[in-house]
Design an enzyme around this catalytic site. Structure first.
Site, PDB file in Angstrom:
ATOM      1  N   GLU A  95      39.486  33.417  48.471  1.00 57.98           N
ATOM      2  CA  GLU A  95      40.705  33.322  48.739  1.00 57.98           C
ATOM      3  C   GLU A  95      40.896  33.488  50.502  1.00 57.98           C
ATOM      4  O   GLU A  95      41.850  33.119  51.136  1.00 57.98           O
ATOM      5  CB  GLU A  95      41.540  34.189  48.398  1.00 57.98           C
ATOM      6  CG  GLU A  95      41.533  35.683  48.515  1.00 57.98           C
ATOM      7  CD  GLU A  95      42.239  36.489  47.461  1.00 57.98           C
ATOM      8  OE1 GLU A  95      43.280  37.214  47.945  1.00 57.98           O
ATOM      9  OE2 GLU A  95      41.988  36.098  46.224  1.00 57.98           O
ATOM     10  N   HIS A 104      43.261  29.762  44.756  1.00 61.72           N
ATOM     11  CA  HIS A 104      43.961  30.883  44.890  1.00 61.72           C
ATOM     12  C   HIS A 104      45.509  30.555  45.275  1.00 61.72           C
ATOM     13  O   HIS A 104      45.854  29.548  45.934  1.00 61.72           O
ATOM     14  CB  HIS A 104      43.728  31.619  46.268  1.00 61.72           C
ATOM     15  CG  HIS A 104      44.206  32.950  46.313  1.00 61.72           C
ATOM     16  ND1 HIS A 104      44.941  32.971  47.620  1.00 61.72           N
ATOM     17  CD2 HIS A 104      44.267  34.093  45.861  1.00 61.72           C
ATOM     18  CE1 HIS A 104      45.374  34.262  47.828  1.00 61.72           C
ATOM     19  NE2 HIS A 104      45.250  34.948  46.610  1.00 61.72           N
ATOM     20  N   ASP A 144      42.348  28.753  48.856  1.00 64.46           N
ATOM     21  CA  ASP A 144      43.763  28.667  48.797  1.00 64.46           C
ATOM     22  C   ASP A 144      44.450  27.368  49.795  1.00 64.46           C
ATOM     23  O   ASP A 144      43.836  27.242  51.101  1.00 64.46           O
ATOM     24  CB  ASP A 144      44.444  29.906  49.640  1.00 64.46           C
ATOM     25  CG  ASP A 144      45.883  30.091  49.188  1.00 64.46           C
ATOM     26  OD1 ASP A 144      46.572  29.115  49.605  1.00 64.46           O
ATOM     27  OD2 ASP A 144      46.216  31.059  48.866  1.00 64.46           O
ATOM     28  N   HIS A 166      40.385  42.808  44.927  1.00 66.87           N
ATOM     29  CA  HIS A 166      40.920  42.536  46.234  1.00 66.87           C
ATOM     30  C   HIS A 166      40.053  43.111  47.320  1.00 66.87           C
ATOM     31  O   HIS A 166      40.653  43.342  48.493  1.00 66.87           O
ATOM     32  CB  HIS A 166      42.364  43.441  46.271  1.00 66.87           C
ATOM     33  CG  HIS A 166      43.217  42.452  46.625  1.00 66.87           C
ATOM     34  ND1 HIS A 166      44.503  42.793  47.249  1.00 66.87           N
ATOM     35  CD2 HIS A 166      43.870  41.213  45.932  1.00 66.87           C
ATOM     36  CE1 HIS A 166      45.399  41.746  47.275  1.00 66.87           C
ATOM     37  NE2 HIS A 166      45.075  40.866  46.654  1.00 66.87           N
ATOM     38  N   GLU A 180      36.683  39.104  40.540  1.00 68.89           N
ATOM     39  CA  GLU A 180      37.443  38.438  41.554  1.00 68.89           C
ATOM     40  C   GLU A 180      37.331  39.517  42.985  1.00 68.89           C
ATOM     41  O   GLU A 180      37.705  40.569  42.670  1.00 68.89           O
ATOM     42  CB  GLU A 180      38.607  37.883  41.597  1.00 68.89           C
ATOM     43  CG  GLU A 180      39.188  37.477  42.760  1.00 68.89           C
ATOM     44  CD  GLU A 180      40.878  36.843  42.369  1.00 68.89           C
ATOM     45  OE1 GLU A 180      41.494  36.845  43.268  1.00 68.89           O
ATOM     46  OE2 GLU A 180      41.102  36.337  41.216  1.00 68.89           O
ATOM     47  N   ASP A 214      40.843  41.485  39.306  1.00 72.78           N
ATOM     48  CA  ASP A 214      40.778  41.292  40.682  1.00 72.78           C
ATOM     49  C   ASP A 214      40.749  42.466  41.654  1.00 72.78           C
ATOM     50  O   ASP A 214      41.596  43.282  41.311  1.00 72.78           O
ATOM     51  CB  ASP A 214      41.918  40.651  41.113  1.00 72.78           C
ATOM     52  CG  ASP A 214      42.146  40.264  42.696  1.00 72.78           C
ATOM     53  OD1 ASP A 214      41.138  40.457  43.310  1.00 72.78           O
ATOM     54  OD2 ASP A 214      43.334  39.711  42.686  1.00 72.78           O
TER      55      ASP A 214
END
Length: 375
Positions: A233, A283, A256, A183, A207, A181
């Protein structure tokens, strides 16, 4: 039956829980939080509940969803969609309880018997952190590369990321799924380097290689790697997923349930993704309420492949009277919930005890020169 009252609780570590009451005495729970902006989300929940939901029949979930989404004229976005999401979860919880069935039974019934959970591996020693989660019974873990990159960075920074990921892969072996991930932190030039440099460690997926405002750049990255690309997400509603799916650059979408529009919209996004042969991995770095709502969609969705969670962690408060609904086997698989509604019983006394007005703030991350980076 109609909706008669509601109450909001801000609780650690970064959740906002919604309790909705009905004239028949049924109670539904949802999680309408926007992490770092909980009070903003709470005010949006109050506006939607007061304007559209109080006095309404909680069975009319689709009608209420459309009313909350369309009637304000200005719609979408992080705040309004997060508020709508939690209300939607609570309405499904009520309807499932009223009919004595899990939500997924009301959405067409199960598509599987169980779903795999994954855990986060965070710590100063990436290898030890990853190994500890495997020892807890997870065969899938997620972590970042552990390096804050400059917009254009040099080989030593890339090598540090390689060594962190190498340590995790060597610690857990080849049979464990390892998700990376980012971010949304890397710039496009650094993402181009990373997708090549880290592929040898066989990630399950990359991700959020880029922030959501740069999703139009993902096709170029997708052409540079055979590793599946995941994101979503920070997208709100199926209309924001439409161009992403049409680009062909994404292999896994990660809406999400507490941001993208609740159970109602998560199911629709998943169905859209299925038509593009794209998998669903919801998510969910929130409380047990959001996790339970996510699992209801996983249960009845053909293209769901894995479920994020943080609640099976000793540092995270658990707001249920019985956490056994999330018990998993030694590979991280959890059976489908069998209880009505969301399949959980919230410990309201504990929620009230833990309720706080001390809002969680997202960290501020700076680069070497003091400019702001994603966290």
């Amino acid at each position: 039956m109609d909706v008669t009252d509601y109450e909001l609780f801000e609780v650690p570590p970064r959740s906002l829980l919604l309790k909705v009451e009905t004239s028949d005495g049924l109670v539904g729970w949802g999680e309408p939080v926007l992490e770092g902006r909980a009070q903003t989300a709470a005010e949006a929940v109050r506006e939607l509940m007061d304007s559209y939901v109080l006095g309404a029949d909680p069975y009319d979930i689709e009608l209420l969803w459309q009313q909350m989404y369309r009637s304000g004229f200005y719609r979408g976005g992080a705040v309004l969609m997060s508020a709508l999401s939690g209300i939607d979860q609570a309405l499904w919880d009520i309807k499932g309880k009223a009919l004595g069935a899990p939500v997924y039974e009301l959405l067409g019934g199960k598509a599987r018997e169980r779903i795999k959970l994954y855990a986060h591996a965070n710590g100063a020693d990436p290898g030890d952190a990853a190994r500890s989660r495997v020892e807890e019974g997870f065969s899938a873990i997620k972590s970042g590369p552990g390096v804050d990159l400059e917009h254009i960075d040099r080989t030593p920074a890339v090598e540090a990321a390689r060594e962190n990921v190498r340590a995790m892969r060597e610690a857990v072996g080849d049979d464990v799924d390892l998700m990376l991930d980012f971010h949304g932190k890397p710039s496009k030039p650094m993402a181009k380097r990373l997708v090549g440099e880290l592929a040898e460690f066989d990630p399950m997926f990359y991700e959020e290689l880029l922030g959501p405002e740069k999703n139009d750049l993902l096709p170029d990255l997708a052409e540079r790697t055979a590793v599946p690309i995941a994101t979503g997400e920070r997208l709100y509603g199926r209309w924001e997923f439409k161009p992403l799916l049409e680009s062909g650059a994404v292999d896994v979408v990660q809406p999400d349930v507490s941001h993208a529009g609740g159970i109602t919209e998560l199911r629709k996004i998943a169905s859209m993704a299925e038509t593009y042969d794209v998998a669903l991995a919801p998510h969910s770095p929130l409380s047990s309420v959001a996790l339970a709502a996510s699992l209801q969609v996983d249960a009845c969705t053909q293209n769901a492949i894995i479920q994020e969670q943080i609640v099976l962690n000793e540092d995270v408060p658990n707001y249920l009277t019985d956490m056994s609904v999330f018990e998993h086997d030694d590979e991280g698989y959890v059976d489908l919930p069998s209880g009505p509604g969301l399949g959980i019983e919230v410990d309201e006394d504990f929620v009230r005890e833990m309720a706080t007005e001390d809002a969680w703030d997202a960290p501020v991350v700076r680069r070497t020169d003091g400019s702001i980076s994603e966290w």
